[in-house]
Write an enzyme that holds these catalytic residues in place. Structure first.
Site, mmCIF file in Angstrom:
data_model
loop_
_atom_site.group_PDB
_atom_site.id
_atom_site.type_symbol
_atom_site.label_atom_id
_atom_site.label_comp_id
_atom_site.label_asym_id
_atom_site.label_seq_id
_atom_site.Cartn_x
_atom_site.Cartn_y
_atom_site.Cartn_z
ATOM 1 N N CYS A 67 0.836 -1.205 0.000
ATOM 2 C CA CYS A 67 0.000 0.000 0.000
ATOM 3 C C CYS A 67 0.871 1.254 0.000
ATOM 4 O O CYS A 67 1.378 1.671 1.043
ATOM 5 C CB CYS A 67 -0.919 -0.012 1.222
ATOM 6 S SG CYS A 67 -1.934 1.460 1.359
ATOM 7 N N CYS A 103 -0.403 4.187 2.147
ATOM 8 C CA CYS A 103 -0.273 3.995 3.604
ATOM 9 C C CYS A 103 1.176 4.193 4.040
ATOM 10 O O CYS A 103 1.455 4.802 5.066
ATOM 11 C CB CYS A 103 -0.660 2.583 4.027
ATOM 12 S SG CYS A 103 -2.199 1.980 3.371
ATOM 13 N N ASP A 104 2.104 3.628 3.289
ATOM 14 C CA ASP A 104 3.481 3.510 3.776
ATOM 15 C C ASP A 104 4.489 4.384 3.033
ATOM 16 O O ASP A 104 5.638 4.505 3.462
ATOM 17 C CB ASP A 104 3.932 2.045 3.676
ATOM 18 C CG ASP A 104 3.045 1.115 4.507
ATOM 19 O OD1 ASP A 104 2.424 1.618 5.464
ATOM 20 O OD2 ASP A 104 2.976 -0.090 4.206
#
Ligand SMILES: Cc1cc2nc3c(=O)[nH]c(=O)nc-3n(C[C@H](O)[C@H](O)[C@H](O)COP(=O)(O)OP(=O)(O)OC[C@H]3O[C@@H](n4cnc5c(N)ncnc54)[C@H](O)[C@@H]3O)c2cc1C
Lengths: 314, 93
Positions: A133, A136-137
């Site tokens: 992701c 997200c990261d």
């Protein structure tokens, strides 16, 4: 045990649309999810192919869809569905990790999950440099170099996102050309921060005790093995259906995709499947939404038919 | 970060973009409430505090770290459910 007319399992774009249609038809609808509503849209940066928006962030589109369901009276219920069974009265029992719901109709919208590379080091460094992701990261990799594995739409669009937040992106693809839409390809080829390693597979993810430091790669044409330094590996190599929990219903093909007709009906009356979890050609937000509208409407008709039969019997 | 006077410290890294962080948040709140007398709980937005993410070698959200006497004893680099987290905390208490 709570009773509803329709239970929708999964609150991605497909599930939210189905719930919206069913609720607007005046049914009592529960929409279940084990996470936040929005589904895979939460893992997507810019969406540029959803009509009505030239570009919109994934989570923002999820929020807008959710507000529509709330307004229509859909009940959002947190729960990780464990299985679905059908009783003698054709009622569907939906067992979650903490509750049981009962409904006349069930709409399955559980989507799909990212496929893993299946190479040594992937599990060990998951969350320590291996990610599925980018939104997200990605921000953990500011000032660093990352690798994207894959050549489809997700790989390239998320590669473009990563090029904005990191120092450089190397896309490793096992073929000599990309599968992604042309518009994304052109953007990636024009981006100075993105380069490509063609005809190559990742065979191992390397690291120290804390995080990823590199990847071992194999050139499928020349046949040689080398090592590349990298701080992060973002994997986009396809998806598998979230349908294992429905194995008892016997409604999937061999790969696990749920088989429906064009009315989104499975072989079990009153159980519908929509969106990415369904056996279909194009897995996108627009197609999930289209499926959802059809299933929501058909669930209403199914419910009315049962009610009518019940009244005649009484 | 304030000094650690309780036995255990839990640091949860999250950010606004990560869907599972939304699911993790109420669990961290519940744990914080349940173990109030024994556990320091800190929630860190990794976008606002990249230096803390770096310090603890965090590369993923949500991530949860347990420290005992200032030393890392557990690092969970994914979503963790309430019963698993409760078991872990009880183990270290
Ligand atoms: C990185 C990336 C970028 C993308 N970009 C685009 C794009 O630009 N345009 C586009 O049209 N499409 C894009 N897609 C594809 C698109 O996101 C999907 O086709 C779409 O989200 C499918 O919707 P869905 O409702 O079928 O399932 P999903 O969005 O996958 O939602 C399924 C939901 O079901 C829930 N669920 C699963 N199992 C259970 C269970 N047992 N109990 C309870 N809940 C459960 C999940 O938590 C999830 O919220 C992208 C996908 C990815 C991964």
């Amino acid at each position: 045990m709570r009773k509803y007319d329709v239970v929708v399992i999964g609150a991605g774009p497909g599930g939210m649309t189905a719930a919206l249609y069913a609720a607007r038809a005046n049914l009592n609808v529960a929409m279940l999810d084990r996470g936040i509503y929005g589904g895979q849209m939460n893992n997507t940066d810019d969406i540029e192919n959803y009509p009505g928006f030239t570009t919109i962030k994934g989570p923002e589109l999820g929020e807008k869809m959710y507000q529509g369901t709330v307004k229509a009276g859909v009940n959002f219920v947190y729960g990780d569905v464990q299985n679905v069974t059908v009783d003698d009265q054709q009622m569907k029992h939906i067992q979650t990790d903490s509750d049981e719901l009962v409904a006349s109709a069930v709409i399955i919208a559980t989507g799909s999950n990212n496929r893993k590379l299946g190479v040594p080091g992937e599990e060990k460094f998951s969350g320590k440099g291996v990610s599925y992701c980018a939104v997200c990261d990605g921000s953990f990799f500011k000032g660093k170099n990352v690798t994207v594995v894959g050549g489809g739409d997700s790989a390239i669009s998320e590669g473009l996102y990563l090029a904005n937040v990191t120092d450089g992106v190397n896309v490793i693809h096992r073929r000599d050309q990309l599968r992604a839409q042309k518009v994304l390809q052109n953007r990636a080829f024009d981006n100075d921060k993105i380069d490509f390693t063609w005809n190559t597979s990742v065979t191992e993810i390397l690291g120290d005790e804390n995080h990823v430091t590199g990847v071992k790669i194999h050139n499928n044409q020349v046949g040689d093995d080398t090592t590349l330094d990298t701080d992060g590996v973002f994997v986009y190599v396809g998806n598998f259906p979230n349908s294992q929990i429905f194995n008892n219903l016997n409604i999937t093909d061999q790969a696990g995709w749920i088989i429906t007709n064009d009315q989104m009906e499975t072989t079990i009356p009153g159980i519908y499947a929509i969106g990415d979890v369904r056996q279909k050609q194009l897995r996108q937000i627009t197609t999930a939404v289209g499926d959802g509208g059809i299933a929501g409407q058909n669930a209403f008709e199914y419910f009315e038919a049962i009610k009518h039969r019940q009244t005649v019997k009484d | 970060m304030s000094t650690i006077d309780k036995t255990l410290t839990l640091i949860n890294f999250e950010n606004n973009w990560c869907a599972q962080c939304y699911t993790q948040r109420p669990i961290i709140n519940k744990i914080s409430h349940d173990f109030n007398s024994y556990l320091n709980v800190r929630v860190v937005n990794s976008d606002a505090h990249p230096e803390l993410a770096k310090k603890y070698n965090v590369y993923s959200a949500p991530s949860t770290i347990l420290l005992r006497d200032g030393k890392i004893v557990e690092k969970i680099t994914r979503f963790i459910d309430q019963s698993q987290l409760t078991t872990l905390i009880k183990y270290y208490l």
